[in-house]
Design an enzyme around this catalytic site. Structure first.
Site, mmCIF file in Angstrom:
data_model
loop_
_atom_site.group_PDB
_atom_site.id
_atom_site.type_symbol
_atom_site.label_atom_id
_atom_site.label_comp_id
_atom_site.label_asym_id
_atom_site.label_seq_id
_atom_site.Cartn_x
_atom_site.Cartn_y
_atom_site.Cartn_z
ATOM 1 N N HIS A 419 94.643 -38.215 48.542
ATOM 2 C CA HIS A 419 94.111 -39.064 49.611
ATOM 3 C C HIS A 419 95.168 -39.562 50.570
ATOM 4 C CE1 HIS A 419 89.974 -39.619 48.049
ATOM 5 N NE2 HIS A 419 90.560 -39.412 46.879
ATOM 6 N N LYS A 620 90.315 -52.478 58.341
ATOM 7 C CA LYS A 620 90.837 -51.543 57.338
ATOM 8 C C LYS A 620 91.979 -52.250 56.623
ATOM 9 C CE LYS A 620 91.296 -48.658 60.917
ATOM 10 N NZ LYS A 620 90.688 -47.377 60.664
ATOM 11 N N ARG A 621 92.492 -51.641 55.538
ATOM 12 C CA ARG A 621 93.652 -52.242 54.889
ATOM 13 C C ARG A 621 94.746 -52.458 55.931
ATOM 14 N NH1 ARG A 621 96.266 -48.708 51.393
ATOM 15 N NH2 ARG A 621 95.061 -47.029 52.317
ATOM 16 N N LYS A 626 98.761 -47.916 59.948
ATOM 17 C CA LYS A 626 97.458 -48.076 60.624
ATOM 18 C C LYS A 626 97.620 -48.828 61.951
ATOM 19 C CE LYS A 626 94.986 -48.009 56.202
ATOM 20 N NZ LYS A 626 93.932 -46.982 56.181
ATOM 21 N N THR A 731 87.486 -43.451 56.830
ATOM 22 C CA THR A 731 86.034 -43.320 56.655
ATOM 23 C C THR A 731 85.299 -44.367 57.483
ATOM 24 O OG1 THR A 731 86.366 -44.539 54.608
ATOM 25 C CG2 THR A 731 85.910 -42.195 54.400
ATOM 26 N N LYS A 735 81.667 -44.477 59.850
ATOM 27 C CA LYS A 735 80.622 -45.513 59.817
ATOM 28 C C LYS A 735 80.390 -46.052 61.226
ATOM 29 C CE LYS A 735 82.363 -46.576 55.261
ATOM 30 N NZ LYS A 735 83.395 -47.344 54.546
HETATM 31 C C1 F58 Z 1 92.564 -43.585 51.620
HETATM 32 N N1 F58 Z 1 93.529 -43.858 50.610
HETATM 33 C C2 F58 Z 1 93.202 -42.951 52.838
HETATM 34 N N2 F58 Z 1 94.474 -45.169 49.009
HETATM 35 O O1 F58 Z 1 94.214 -43.824 53.336
HETATM 36 C C3 F58 Z 1 92.136 -42.757 53.907
HETATM 37 O O2 F58 Z 1 92.672 -42.084 55.009
HETATM 38 C C4 F58 Z 1 91.007 -41.928 53.312
HETATM 39 O O3 F58 Z 1 89.944 -41.884 54.215
HETATM 40 C C5 F58 Z 1 90.511 -42.558 52.022
HETATM 41 O O4 F58 Z 1 91.572 -42.702 51.103
HETATM 42 C C6 F58 Z 1 89.441 -41.734 51.354
HETATM 43 O O5 F58 Z 1 89.855 -40.426 51.216
HETATM 44 C C7 F58 Z 1 93.428 -44.954 49.861
HETATM 45 O O6 F58 Z 1 92.462 -45.685 49.928
HETATM 46 C C8 F58 Z 1 94.719 -46.308 48.360
HETATM 47 O O7 F58 Z 1 94.030 -47.286 48.483
HETATM 48 C C9 F58 Z 1 95.941 -46.302 47.480
HETATM 49 C C10 F58 Z 1 95.607 -46.866 46.142
HETATM 50 C C11 F58 Z 1 96.855 -46.935 45.275
HETATM 51 C C12 F58 Z 1 97.927 -47.742 45.932
HETATM 52 C C13 F58 Z 1 98.258 -47.189 47.289
HETATM 53 C C14 F58 Z 1 97.029 -47.102 48.173
#
Ligand code: F58
Length: 894
Positions: A419, A620-621, A626, A731, A735
């Site tokens: 991801h 978003k985070r 970002k 994502t 939305k």
């Molecule tokens: C996200 N990753 C991607 N990782 O950033 C985003 O582009 C994508 O759309 C989404 O996955 C779904 O595929 C993500 O959410 C985390 O939250 C990690 C979890 C572990 C720690 C570092 C961040």
């Protein structure tokens, strides 16, 4: 079943009537508007598999529970009385919510049992989605609407003196996730259930979800999210489903002939107990399951210690065990934190594999060579990757298979999704920690690595020796830490690639990037292993249920609600974009949604906002890549521009309400600085009488699924402005597109595919990017630009803003570290190229303003966005996973 308008809706957000007849598209691919597959072998079989199709007949009801309002009302009262001892004369809001939820859970369980019985009988292949995160959000309305029970439940509640929507707000979000990958997992479960695919989610029942974000004096504070205080009516505790999970200890080896038997003698053990969360599908009886594990002590209480007066030690084992499932992503900067994360991962994966194998053995005994025909385990990022070693351990040490057989089976049952290419998410465990807590698994991983390297020796035998060795070293599973050569690390992403039959990225650009960067060498060795599966989101939660007025309008226009399960039908909205009457209705819905968000902003900040302003959103985070910081810089620029205008000039300014929301990881200082800056700039602007009618900036605290459900339908513009090549997919962009919010973004992640779809709907003359507000450098130029950043001549407007911030114009702070990270090349290096993209970002913001002044065109585009969003339904994504990775087929309860 038609629902009269306005039943139980104080907010006016109606749920569109749901058709109760059971038409399902015949073929998975057609259901999502894809051309027929042209692949050979087993995959072709999917083309002839039907969804349940009742040929227009009413679907057989499996439910025996009556659902008329009177019965629901008395059932809910009975639950209130018998489950909680409540007084039926005084049903509090909490009890009404719980009574309703307990009642609904019975419907869900009934359907889930019917689904499981059918699946047990037919024994199809299953997918198991292993994920450390499931960001489920609230369940009440989602369940009622999926079950098509809105009307009787709203009426029953009215009899109790409550309004359904108001009561729904009482539910706490199940925030068992951090961000995109966790919400994706939740959308996937919804799509799997809706598409009748045999599959379960497996994860952790965290006692405290993702932390609750509080903003105090402008700063993010994290407090535990105590989401279980009032209990969780949506889960079923399963004390009958328990497995031991072990840690630590040593290995005992016995050699008989050529066979070496390894016995792991652990020194710590906990019990994994299951909780089942039924997952309703939409417009189907099928109900999936999310099985979450809780960690419990083997010995709950040390009576001996207690009696000796050592009161606290009496609970030691309980505390240690329960810590494993207490929090999501414990801080791993200390060795203890690292160990806890590893234990969490192993804990849930081990319990899940034991559970699956136990069910498999009931049907197939020890015919483990059949396992690949019956199970696929999807690894959601690297967190569950230890499952690969666990599978070998279970098959070899517990089931007595030889290594080759066990490894052969293992590599046929795992599939891996990456991801992100951000290094912090590509997990590497110190060998020392791994050996201490999972000695047998460490040994298994070393054996896998040895065999892998031997395989590479042969595979790459044509290469010159030094080059070959370098390639092998780069692909090693166990390798030295690049910052400290003394320390050996287990590279979990490498283990995942070696142990899985498929590796996929989550948008086309991302899947291409991983093949040329982090997995370049692996791609050279296994080109066919790599796939793309562009993400998708469930249109049910993100459009049908959260933007009910828009859904009603779409259904009216299309004359069918079939688009809710076949989103490609949204294309039928295209001609309506040219219809002035329809555009008026479209705008009216947006305005109503903006009123709802306006009320939320008032609730959270105390401020009133003008809902005729453009609502400009970035949620978003919070992360440097970002680039929320870049957003703030452009808001400051806008502020400066307005301040410099005469009152007459100000009349031409497009009023904007800018909203930013998101959580920063608790140890991520730079991200926390960004939150502080948003707050400080917002305070300055929002209280400036010269500006506040034309510009606002708000940071909304504690961003979660429920807040997103209010924000997204209300957006006029949404921002997805990551440095090209850094956001794997995104994502929320999908939305927003579905909800007709225009997109301002970079050519990154799924933005690119969204732009392609929006271009396609406009006709052959449209170019990719037409209709969106695109800016920024190209992903392919980023590495070079990073090297040249020192020499980059910054824009004077950039310099001015940097000086303003550093002078302390906003709040009491000078934000030096943050500013230096992008501006002072001796301190930071502007890794995410904010300065490079700054000028074009401001230019594109001007285009946004110009377009807003032409509301006819704006709304026309908004309709085209929704019309072209069909590709981004998670139903499409899941059908591709089902066909191209999992080989699972729909099996519906009749
Ligand atoms: C996200 N990753 C991607 N990782 O950033 C985003 O582009 C994508 O759309 C989404 O996955 C779904 O595929 C993500 O959410 C985390 O939250 C990690 C979890 C572990 C720690 C570092 C961040």
């Amino acid at each position: 079943m038609m629902r009269p308008h306005n039943v139980g809706c104080s907010s006016g957000h109606q749920i569109p009537p749901l058709r109760s007849s059971g038409f399902r598209p015949r073929v998975v691919r057609r259901a999502v508007g894809l051309p027929p597959l042209a692949v050979a072998g087993w995959r072709r079989r999917l083309d002839v598999v039907s969804f349940r199709n009742n040929n227009g007949r009413k679907r057989a009801e499996t439910s025996k529970k009556p659902t008329d309002p009177e019965t629901v009302h008395s059932d809910v009262l009975a639950k209130v009385e018998f489950n909680s001892g409540g007084n039926r004369g005084q049903v509090t809001a909490l009890l009404a919510y719980q009574g309703l939820a307990w009642n609904l859970r019975e419907h869900l369980m009934e359907r889930m049992i019917a689904t499981q019985n059918l699946w047990r009988e037919k024994d199809p292949k299953f997918v198991y989605y292993l994920s450390a995160e499931f960001l489920m959000g609230r369940s009440l309305l989602n369940t009622i609407q999926n079950l098509e029970l809105y009307e009787p439940y709203a009426q029953a509640l009215k009899m109790l003196g409550y309004n359904l929507e108001t009561l729904a707000e009482k539910e706490r979000d199940a925030s068992l996730g951090n961000g995109g990958l966790g919400r994706l997992a939740a959308c996937f479960l919804d799509a799997m259930a809706t598409m009748n695919l045999p599959g379960w989610g497996y994860g952790i029942r965290y006692k405290y979800g993702m932390f609750k974000q509080i903003i105090k004096d402008g700063e993010q504070m994290e407090v535990p999210d105590v989401w279980l205080t009032d209990g969780n009516p949506w889960e079923v505790r399963r004390p009958d489903v328990v497995f031991p999970v072990s840690f630590g200890g040593k290995l005992k080896k016995t050699v008989t002939g050529s066979h070496e038997l390894v016995e792991w003698i652990p020194d710590e053990q906990v019990i994994a107990m299951a909780y089942d969360v039924p997952i309703p599908g939409f417009n189907t009886q099928n109900t999936g399951n999310l099985r979450l594990w809780e960690s419990l002590p083997v010995n709950e209480f040390d009576l001996d210690a207690f009696n000796k007066g050592d009161i606290l030690s009496a609970y030691n084992e309980k505390g240690r065990a329960e810590a494993i499932t207490s929090v999501l992503y414990p801080n791993d900067s200390t060795p203890e934190g690292k160990a806890l994360r590893l234990k969490q991962q192993y804990f849930f994966v081990s319990a899940s594999l034991q559970d699956v194998l136990a069910r498999f053995k009931k049907v197939h005994g020890n015919q483990f060579d059949l396992l690949p025909e019956k199970a696929c385990f999807q690894l959601n990022d690297t967190h569950p990757t230890i499952g690969i070693a666990e599978m070998v351990h279970l098959l070899v040490d517990k089931e007595g298979l030889d290594w080759e057989a066990a490894w052969g089976i293992t590599t046929k049952v795992f599939a891996f999704t990456n991801h992100t290419i951000m290094p912090e998410a590509l997990e590497k465990w110190p060998v020392k920690v791994m050996r201490e807590f999972l000695p047998r698994h460490m040994e298994i991983i070393e054996t896998i690595d040895t065999q892998w390297q031997a395989f590479l020796e042969e595979k790459l035998s044509e290469m010159p020796k030094a080059e070959k060795q370098a390639a092998i070293d780069r692909m090693a599973i166990v390798h030295p830490n690049q910052w400290n050569k003394e320390e050996m690390l287990v590279n979990m992403a490498h283990l995942a690639v070696v142990g899985s039959h498929t590796v996929n990225g989550v948008a086309q650009i991302h899947s291409d990037i991983i093949k040329s960067t982090i997995f370049k060498d692996f791609h050279g060795v296994f080109p066919l292993k790599f796939q793309n599966k562009t993400n998708g989101v469930t249109p049910r939660r993100w459009l049908v249920f959260s933007n009910t007025d828009l859904a009603t309008l779409i259904t009216e226009a299309l004359g069918t609600q079939e688009w809710m399960t076949n989103c490609k039908l949204l294309e039928g909205l295209k001609p309506f974009a040219e219809d002035a009457e329809f555009r008026k209705k479209w705008s009216a819905v947006k305005r109503k949604n903006k009123e709802r968000l306006g009320a939320k902003i008032r609730e959270l900040t105390g401020d009133d906002v003008d809902t005729s302003s453009m609502f400009d959103i970035q949620i978003k985070r919070i992360h440097e890549y970002k680039r929320q910081f870049l957003n703030v810089l452009s808001v400051i620029r806008r502020y400066n521009t307005i301040k410099a205008m005469t009152p007459e000039e100000r009349k031409s300014v497009v009023p904007r309400v800018c909203v930013i929301a998101g959580k920063a990881a608790s140890s991520y200082e730079r991200a926390k600085d960004i939150i502080r800056l948003v707050g400080a700039v917002g305070d300055t602007i929002n209280t400036d009488p010269e500006v506040r009618d034309l510009l606002r900036l708000y940071f909304l605290p504690d961003y979660n699924v429920s807040l997103a459900e209010v924000i997204i339908p209300a957006a006029d513009l949404s921002q997805h402005i990551s440095t090209a090549g850094t956001e794997a997919s995104g994502t929320s962009n999908m939305k927003f597109q579905m909800n007709g919010s225009l997109i301002l973004g970079t050519m990154d992640g799924a933005n690119i595919e969204i732009a392609e779809e929006i271009a396609a709907i406009q006709g052959p003359d449209a170019k990719v990017g037409d209709g969106l507000f695109i800016f920024g450098v190209d992903a392919k130029d980023v590495p070079k630009l990073r090297k040249e950043r020192k020499e980059f001549k910054t824009d004077p407007r950039w310099d001015e803003i940097m000086d303003m911030i550093k002078k302390g114009t906003f709040g009491n702070d000078k934000f030096e570290a943050l500013v230096d990270s992008v501006n002072d090349m001796t301190v930071g290096n502007d890794w995410f190229l904010l300065a490079n993209d700054f000028a074009t970002y401001l230019d594109v913001q001007d285009e946004v303003d110009a377009m807003w002044k032409n509301q006819d065109e704006w709304v026309r585009r908004s309709i085209l966005y929704t019309a072209s969003s069909g590709k981004f339904s998670s139903d499409r994504t899941i059908s591709q996973y089902a066909e191209e990775i999992w080989d699972v087929q729909p099996l519906a309860v009749a």
